[in-house]
Design a protein around this motif. Structure first.
Motif, PDB file in Angstrom:
ATOM      1  N   LEU A  22     -12.933 -53.001  14.447  1.00  0.00           N
ATOM      2  CA  LEU A  22     -13.627 -51.395  15.649  1.00  0.00           C
ATOM      3  C   LEU A  22     -15.611 -52.336  15.097  1.00  0.00           C
ATOM      4  O   LEU A  22     -16.468 -52.067  16.001  1.00  0.00           O
ATOM      5  N   PRO A  23     -16.046 -52.398  13.974  1.00  0.00           N
ATOM      6  CA  PRO A  23     -17.405 -52.242  13.974  1.00  0.00           C
ATOM      7  C   PRO A  23     -17.852 -53.673  14.071  1.00  0.00           C
ATOM      8  O   PRO A  23     -18.673 -54.046  14.649  1.00  0.00           O
ATOM      9  N   ALA A  24     -16.620 -54.457  14.027  1.00  0.00           N
ATOM     10  CA  ALA A  24     -17.177 -56.226  13.973  1.00  0.00           C
ATOM     11  C   ALA A  24     -17.403 -55.934  15.612  1.00  0.00           C
ATOM     12  O   ALA A  24     -18.117 -56.880  16.864  1.00  0.00           O
ATOM     13  N   LEU A  25     -16.152 -55.112  16.538  1.00  0.00           N
ATOM     14  CA  LEU A  25     -16.361 -55.201  18.551  1.00  0.00           C
ATOM     15  C   LEU A  25     -17.710 -55.351  18.451  1.00  0.00           C
ATOM     16  O   LEU A  25     -18.165 -55.433  20.139  1.00  0.00           O
ATOM     17  N   ALA A  26     -17.790 -53.782  17.426  1.00  0.00           N
ATOM     18  CA  ALA A  26     -18.986 -53.485  18.210  1.00  0.00           C
ATOM     19  C   ALA A  26     -20.324 -54.400  17.888  1.00  0.00           C
ATOM     20  O   ALA A  26     -21.598 -54.065  18.492  1.00  0.00           O
ATOM     21  N   PHE A  27     -20.397 -54.806  16.900  1.00  0.00           N
ATOM     22  CA  PHE A  27     -21.696 -55.180  16.426  1.00  0.00           C
ATOM     23  C   PHE A  27     -21.721 -56.655  17.461  1.00  0.00           C
ATOM     24  O   PHE A  27     -22.687 -56.402  18.001  1.00  0.00           O
ATOM     25  N   ALA A  28     -20.871 -56.894  18.142  1.00  0.00           N
ATOM     26  CA  ALA A  28     -20.774 -58.241  19.039  1.00  0.00           C
ATOM     27  C   ALA A  28     -20.939 -57.453  20.329  1.00  0.00           C
ATOM     28  O   ALA A  28     -21.896 -58.163  20.698  1.00  0.00           O
ATOM     29  N   ALA A  29     -20.444 -56.373  20.289  1.00  0.00           N
ATOM     30  CA  ALA A  29     -21.028 -55.888  22.286  1.00  0.00           C
ATOM     31  C   ALA A  29     -22.437 -55.685  21.995  1.00  0.00           C
ATOM     32  O   ALA A  29     -23.468 -55.978  22.029  1.00  0.00           O
ATOM     33  N   LEU A  30     -23.398 -54.743  20.766  1.00  0.00           N
ATOM     34  CA  LEU A  30     -24.988 -55.014  20.131  1.00  0.00           C
ATOM     35  C   LEU A  30     -25.108 -56.265  20.388  1.00  0.00           C
ATOM     36  O   LEU A  30     -26.350 -56.053  21.755  1.00  0.00           O
ATOM     37  N   VAL A  31     -24.766 -57.220  19.448  1.00  0.00           N
ATOM     38  CA  VAL A  31     -25.676 -58.759  19.525  1.00  0.00           C
ATOM     39  C   VAL A  31     -25.443 -58.999  20.997  1.00  0.00           C
ATOM     40  O   VAL A  31     -26.613 -59.425  21.814  1.00  0.00           O
ATOM     41  N   SER A  32     -24.332 -59.057  22.115  1.00  0.00           N
ATOM     42  CA  SER A  32     -24.478 -59.576  23.629  1.00  0.00           C
ATOM     43  C   SER A  32     -25.264 -58.852  24.044  1.00  0.00           C
ATOM     44  O   SER A  32     -26.312 -59.989  25.351  1.00  0.00           O
ATOM     45  N   VAL A  33     -26.004 -57.723  24.459  1.00  0.00           N
ATOM     46  CA  VAL A  33     -26.883 -56.774  25.148  1.00  0.00           C
ATOM     47  C   VAL A  33     -28.674 -57.698  25.098  1.00  0.00           C
ATOM     48  O   VAL A  33     -28.852 -57.683  26.591  1.00  0.00           O
ATOM     49  N   PRO A  34     -29.429 -57.515  23.987  1.00  0.00           N
ATOM     50  CA  PRO A  34     -30.156 -58.605  23.287  1.00  0.00           C
ATOM     51  C   PRO A  34     -30.032 -60.266  24.220  1.00  0.00           C
ATOM     52  O   PRO A  34     -30.845 -60.724  24.908  1.00  0.00           O
ATOM     53  N   LEU A  35     -29.132 -60.618  24.060  1.00  0.00           N
ATOM     54  CA  LEU A  35     -29.006 -62.159  24.197  1.00  0.00           C
ATOM     55  C   LEU A  35     -29.225 -62.428  25.816  1.00  0.00           C
ATOM     56  O   LEU A  35     -29.549 -63.079  26.449  1.00  0.00           O
ATOM     57  N   LEU A  57     -33.128 -51.318  34.200  1.00  0.00           N
ATOM     58  CA  LEU A  57     -31.737 -50.907  34.351  1.00  0.00           C
ATOM     59  C   LEU A  57     -31.316 -51.627  33.278  1.00  0.00           C
ATOM     60  O   LEU A  57     -30.282 -51.381  32.525  1.00  0.00           O
ATOM     61  N   GLY A  58     -30.973 -52.700  33.258  1.00  0.00           N
ATOM     62  CA  GLY A  58     -30.758 -53.727  32.354  1.00  0.00           C
ATOM     63  C   GLY A  58     -31.320 -53.621  30.608  1.00  0.00           C
ATOM     64  O   GLY A  58     -31.311 -53.128  29.556  1.00  0.00           O
ATOM     65  N   ASP A  59     -32.967 -53.210  31.382  1.00  0.00           N
ATOM     66  CA  ASP A  59     -33.343 -53.074  29.973  1.00  0.00           C
ATOM     67  C   ASP A  59     -33.174 -51.200  29.232  1.00  0.00           C
ATOM     68  O   ASP A  59     -33.028 -51.770  27.829  1.00  0.00           O
ATOM     69  N   GLY A  60     -31.865 -50.672  29.657  1.00  0.00           N
ATOM     70  CA  GLY A  60     -31.721 -49.392  29.232  1.00  0.00           C
ATOM     71  C   GLY A  60     -30.252 -49.930  28.500  1.00  0.00           C
ATOM     72  O   GLY A  60     -30.440 -48.555  28.502  1.00  0.00           O
ATOM     73  N   LEU A  61     -29.927 -50.453  28.196  1.00  0.00           N
ATOM     74  CA  LEU A  61     -28.369 -50.869  27.784  1.00  0.00           C
ATOM     75  C   LEU A  61     -28.586 -50.571  26.337  1.00  0.00           C
ATOM     76  O   LEU A  61     -27.495 -50.288  25.632  1.00  0.00           O
ATOM     77  N   LEU A  62     -29.338 -51.267  25.648  1.00  0.00           N
ATOM     78  CA  LEU A  62     -29.669 -51.716  24.321  1.00  0.00           C
ATOM     79  C   LEU A  62     -29.330 -50.160  23.884  1.00  0.00           C
ATOM     80  O   LEU A  62     -28.271 -50.382  22.315  1.00  0.00           O
ATOM     81  N   PRO A  63     -30.288 -48.960  23.601  1.00  0.00           N
ATOM     82  CA  PRO A  63     -30.313 -47.963  23.143  1.00  0.00           C
ATOM     83  C   PRO A  63     -28.256 -47.095  23.219  1.00  0.00           C
ATOM     84  O   PRO A  63     -27.902 -47.034  22.291  1.00  0.00           O
ATOM     85  N   TRP A  64     -27.424 -47.863  24.295  1.00  0.00           N
ATOM     86  CA  TRP A  64     -26.053 -47.323  24.008  1.00  0.00           C
ATOM     87  C   TRP A  64     -25.531 -47.993  23.207  1.00  0.00           C
ATOM     88  O   TRP A  64     -24.383 -47.535  22.730  1.00  0.00           O
ATOM     89  N   ALA A  65     -25.443 -49.337  23.058  1.00  0.00           N
ATOM     90  CA  ALA A  65     -24.815 -50.282  22.330  1.00  0.00           C
ATOM     91  C   ALA A  65     -25.289 -50.459  20.797  1.00  0.00           C
ATOM     92  O   ALA A  65     -24.518 -50.152  20.204  1.00  0.00           O
ATOM     93  N   LEU A  66     -26.572 -49.222  20.537  1.00  0.00           N
ATOM     94  CA  LEU A  66     -26.613 -49.539  19.648  1.00  0.00           C
ATOM     95  C   LEU A  66     -26.046 -48.012  18.897  1.00  0.00           C
ATOM     96  O   LEU A  66     -25.357 -47.839  17.845  1.00  0.00           O
TER      97      LEU A  66
END
Length: 188
Positions: A45-58, A82-91
């Motif tokens: 679960l946290p590994a998947l969330a971390f991969a999602a988090l890292v994929s957003v700024p890339l 709109l794309g700039d607003g996704l990082l807080p959700w991923a975090l």
């Protein structure tokens, strides 16, 4: 990263975000509501969330590169905003996934501290079961808060991904196709 096999990296990376954010949101909600799901998912679960988090700024950085290489118009600017607003959700998904995983680690099926040699009907067994019930009852409000927060952040993240994707599709395709078909159905 700007190009992959001659294509803008953003066009490829966006698919990672579109899959990982909703998948993480679904796994988070399931784990937050059902402790058994949290235990089964474990560190995934946290590994998947971390991969999602890292994929957003890339993906965002690749998108900024692409924005500098296409004609500027209102649809592209809207998509970028709109794309700039996704990082807080991923975090938020990552933080909650870590909390759910961490709290699920401590819960076991067996009663913590129970002595397997104590007879089931003895006063000692009743005492241990009562304290286990008490600790579970104390943890219930925390679980409810985490579940509600998880549901809210998951819904916000998925809605944001949809809005960003919709605006990106409009920016990419608004004048790039004909509404009427050209040629015959067999492609000639």
């Amino acid at each position: 990263m700007s190009l992959v096999n001659g294509l803008p990296a953003h066009v490829l990376l966006v698919h990672v975000v579109v899959v990982l954010i909703p998948l993480t949101a679904l796994a988070l909600v399931a784990a937050a509501i059902w402790p058994r799901a949290a235990r089964r998912l474990g560190v995934l679960l946290p590994a998947l969330a971390f991969a999602a988090l890292v994929s957003v700024p890339l993906t965002t950085q690749a998108g900024e590169w692409l924005e500098r290489h296409v004609e500027s118009d209102a649809l592209v600017r809207r998509h970028t905003e709109l794309g700039d607003g996704l990082l807080p959700w991923a975090l938020g998904l990552f933080v909650l996934a870590a909390v759910v995983w961490w709290t699920a680690r401590g819960t076991k099926r067996a009663v913590p501290g129970a002595d397997p040699t104590v007879a089931a009907g003895s006063a000692d067994a009743v005492d241990t079961a009562g304290s286990a019930r008490g600790s579970r009852a104390a943890a219930l409000p925390v679980r409810i808060v985490v579940a509600v927060l998880s549901l809210a952040v998951a819904a916000g993240a998925v809605v944001d991904v949809y809005r960003i994707g919709d605006s990106g599709a409009k920016a990419a395709w608004h004048d790039a196709y004909s509404k009427s078909a050209h040629g015959s159905q067999d492609g000639s």
